[in-house]
Design an enzyme around this catalytic site. Sequence first.
Site, PDB file in Angstrom:
ATOM      1  N   CYS A 114       0.822  -1.227   0.000  1.00 50.75           N
ATOM      2  CA  CYS A 114       0.000   0.000   0.000  1.00 50.75           C
ATOM      3  C   CYS A 114       0.852   1.272   0.000  1.00 50.75           C
ATOM      4  CB  CYS A 114      -0.928   0.005   1.200  1.00 50.75           C
ATOM      5  SG  CYS A 114      -1.940  -1.471   1.300  1.00 50.75           S
ATOM      6  N   HIS A 254      -3.159   7.158   3.311  1.00 53.46           N
ATOM      7  CA  HIS A 254      -3.634   5.870   2.808  1.00 53.46           C
ATOM      8  C   HIS A 254      -4.927   5.538   3.548  1.00 53.46           C
ATOM      9  CE1 HIS A 254      -4.029   1.790   1.729  1.00 53.46           C
ATOM     10  NE2 HIS A 254      -3.504   1.280   2.828  1.00 53.46           N
ATOM     11  N   ASN A 284     -10.292  -0.033   1.329  1.00 60.08           N
ATOM     12  CA  ASN A 284      -8.840   0.087   1.163  1.00 60.08           C
ATOM     13  C   ASN A 284      -8.470  -0.355  -0.258  1.00 60.08           C
ATOM     14  OD1 ASN A 284      -6.083  -0.275   1.139  1.00 60.08           O
ATOM     15  ND2 ASN A 284      -5.975  -1.291   3.130  1.00 60.08           N
TER      16      ASN A 284
END
Length: 374
Positions: A114, A254, A284
């Site tokens: 990520c 994020h 996500n």
Amino acid sequence: MTRYAHITGWGMAVPERVLTNQDLEKIVNTNDGWILDRTGIRERRIASKTDTTASLATQAALRALHGTGVAASEVDLIIVATCSPEHLFPATASIVQDQIGASQAGAFDLLAACTGFIFALNMAAQAVRSGSIDTALVIGSETLSRLVNYQDRSTAILFGDGAGAFLIEGRDWPGGVLSSVMRSDGSGGELLSIPAGGSYMPTTLETVRENMHYIQMNGREVFRFATRVMASATREVIEEAGMRVEDISLVIPHQANLRIIEAAARGLKLPLDRFVINIERYGNTSTASIPIAFCEAWDQGRIRTGDNLVLVGFGAGLTWGALAMTLTERERPLKVDGRRSTLLVSRARLRSIGRRIGRRLDSLIFRTSSRPPD
Ligand code: UT7
């Protein structure tokens, strides 16, 4: 002459199909109340049969180029940050390069989970600043729904699909990417991984039976790690850029868990409204979450040229990183360092202006920023 890496275009792409918490209730033992309370997620986008990591990346890249006057054939470098690549190889970036017609570009994938978009943006910015290239596309793209076990409630609720892209161009006036940190702690690798399918544990009937080809996660430990690093990495890049926390207009974190973002806000003593949060609608999306959040914040008028921003993320690896940037005008601003300067354009820009002059004369010289299509 000092070169600066400016972000001059951006775009996003998400699949149409929406998977709500209520939909998940029918698939796995979970409920809307728990998911919303523990993560902040209401729904996420899921790739259709025809959506792939490369097709979403391609759409986002074309939108990032749109309206900038930069043709795909002028792009020098394409980096796709992804943890759901189309294949082990060839790189997803090579597919994107072909699909957009970036005939002069080198292309490769970057895997830092990520955190990948921040690492890739930093790498591209370094290459632009060094003068070795002038124009780069940095893309975060994922179809994580293909790597999630929808019988595992600890991961099924979290992840979504999508892509976001930035266009980076070299300029000789200050701004763009100002500072960055990139960190890893490989000792935490087992906390978040896909164990099988690589060369260490090739896919076999046994690995498939054991669901080893799906994402496995120790959520609690990843959560703990994330709350530790988000605020500290943000503070580090702000300091390195010679700024104070108060100088930052927006933090684009994020989007992994609303509670992680809230912890970062508390750690930085910043109100939550200084953070871009859209996890509610996308879950996500790993490497895509930061550029998607950026695009939406721009569309909502929350980002303006001149703003100082911090992008910050964490992920498997373990990895974490942050990047401070100023969003500047595409063409030379009328004032540089307080001095009035002439409106100058680069040679590449002149070539592109020449090609487009018949069509869009009125918008060329006075365009100050690019905007993805609605
Ligand atoms: O990009 C990086 C990717 N990863 C992350 O960012 C993950 C970071 N971690 C997290 O976001 C959180 O740890 C999760 C959302 C994954 C889990 O939340 P949590 O508050 O840490 O829950 P937990 O794992 O500590 O579980 C608490 C309880 C357990 O029940 P008991 O043992 O207390 O009875 C779980 O079995 O919640 C239960 N639970 C669920 N209940 C309903 C766990 N998952 C679910 C679920 N629905 N989906």
